[in-house]
Write a protein that holds these residues in place. Structure first.
Motif, PDB file in Angstrom:
ATOM      1  N   MET A 272     -23.979-100.772 -42.405  1.00 33.89           N
ATOM      2  CA  MET A 272     -24.712-100.936 -41.163  1.00 33.89           C
ATOM      3  C   MET A 272     -25.928-100.007 -41.157  1.00 33.89           C
ATOM      4  N   SER A 273     -26.999-100.481 -40.528  1.00 27.73           N
ATOM      5  CA  SER A 273     -28.189 -99.644 -40.389  1.00 27.73           C
ATOM      6  C   SER A 273     -27.962 -98.625 -39.271  1.00 27.73           C
TER       7      SER A 273
ATOM      8  N   MET B 285     -19.481-106.711 -37.077  1.00 30.07           N
ATOM      9  CA  MET B 285     -20.027-105.747 -38.042  1.00 30.07           C
ATOM     10  C   MET B 285     -19.014-105.410 -39.123  1.00 30.07           C
TER      11      MET B 285
ATOM     12  N   HIS C 186     -27.762-102.594 -44.284  1.00 29.12           N
ATOM     13  CA  HIS C 186     -27.390-103.822 -43.583  1.00 29.12           C
ATOM     14  C   HIS C 186     -28.313-104.962 -44.005  1.00 29.12           C
TER      15      HIS C 186
ATOM     16  N   GLU D 234     -26.171 -99.234 -31.658  1.00 33.01           N
ATOM     17  CA  GLU D 234     -25.788-100.334 -30.770  1.00 33.01           C
ATOM     18  C   GLU D 234     -24.273-100.378 -30.589  1.00 33.01           C
ATOM     19  N   LEU D 235     -23.561-100.155 -31.680  1.00 29.83           N
ATOM     20  CA  LEU D 235     -22.098-100.151 -31.601  1.00 29.83           C
ATOM     21  C   LEU D 235     -21.607 -98.981 -30.750  1.00 29.83           C
TER      22      LEU D 235
ATOM     23  N   ALA E  37     -18.803-106.758 -31.089  1.00 28.40           N
ATOM     24  CA  ALA E  37     -19.745-106.144 -32.033  1.00 28.40           C
ATOM     25  C   ALA E  37     -19.002-105.495 -33.208  1.00 28.40           C
TER      26      ALA E  37
ATOM     27  N   LYS F 203     -29.679 -98.402 -36.646  1.00 28.54           N
ATOM     28  CA  LYS F 203     -29.819 -99.165 -35.400  1.00 28.54           C
ATOM     29  C   LYS F 203     -28.507 -99.863 -35.053  1.00 28.54           C
ATOM     30  N   ASP F 204     -27.853-100.453 -36.056  1.00 27.14           N
ATOM     31  CA  ASP F 204     -26.560-101.114 -35.839  1.00 27.14           C
ATOM     32  C   ASP F 204     -25.540-100.130 -35.272  1.00 27.14           C
TER      33      ASP F 204
END
Length: 219
Positions: A148-149, A171, A138, A155-156, A167, A151-152
């Motif tokens: 996406m990481s 993304m 990301h 979160e999603l 989101a 972490k991403d």
């Protein structure tokens, strides 16, 4: 008389054999290919049928860009499908759910096709969980970003309803932009025609989906 008959018969037989040889080897100039032609022609006919699932990968020329495209697009598509699977149970918008289902439907078969090409080229297929050749991530700066990481993705996964919709769209727009950049690189530098055609399809379809997602974000 017997000797005279033999002298007459032998030349006649030689002429007959020569004529027969001309008939069998008319296209090659000798008779041997008459027996070898079927064996030789079988691979020519069977090769396209055998290689059709891989888009004629072994038969067609390919280069390093083709390999990189396939090895990077596989994990890229896998992550898009992972994101789409989350939408099925977390999204509140019916349009987001439909979009996610369309993404999964389109990219699943492409993963299989890309993997088939790599196998036919004798090149490793990225294992699930890997990021392919480029270490895409990301916000990458190598021109092949869009992934996406971890972490991403967490979160999603934690989001639901309207928050998930927003989101997901944000993304996935970035994800698609990365795929389009990769596909354009394949179009300009790749050599393998089926891969270049897939790249063209990705540019067309994902550019349209980006426009749709931007429209949904404004609603």
């Amino acid at each position: 008389m017997k000797r005279a008959f033999a002298l007459i018969t032998v030349p006649a037989l030689a002429i007959a054999l020569a004529a027969c040889g001309d008939g069998d080897g008319g296209s090659t100039g000798h008779s041997m290919p008459a027996h070898s032609m079927p064996a030789h022609s079988m691979p020519a006919h069977s090769m396209p049928a055998h290689s059709a699932p891989a888009g004629g990968a072994q038969a067609g020329p390919h280069n390093g860009q083709d390999v990189m495209f396939a090895q990077m697009m596989i994990p890229h598509h896998r992550q898009a499908i992972e994101m789409a699977d989350l939408a099925a149970t977390r999204a509140s918008s019916a349009e987001v759910k439909t979009l996610a289902a369309d993404i999964k439907k389109a990219q699943g078969p492409e993963i299989q096709q890309l993997g088939a090409w790599l196998k036919s080229w004798g090149t490793p297929v990225p294992s699930p969980g890997t990021t392919g050749m480029g270490g895409m991530h990301h916000g990458g700066t190598d021109g092949m970003d869009g992934m996406m990481s971890e972490k991403d993705m967490k979160e999603l996964e934690a989001a639901k309803g309207a928050a998930f919709d927003k989101a997901f769209l944000e993304m996935m727009i970035e994800h698609h932009e990365g795929a389009v950049a990769m596909a354009k690189a394949e179009q300009s530098s790749g050599q393998f025609p089926p891969a270049k055609q897939m790249a063209a399809n990705i540019v067309s379809s994902q550019t349209a989906e980006i426009a749709k997602m931007r429209s949904l974000l404004k609603q």
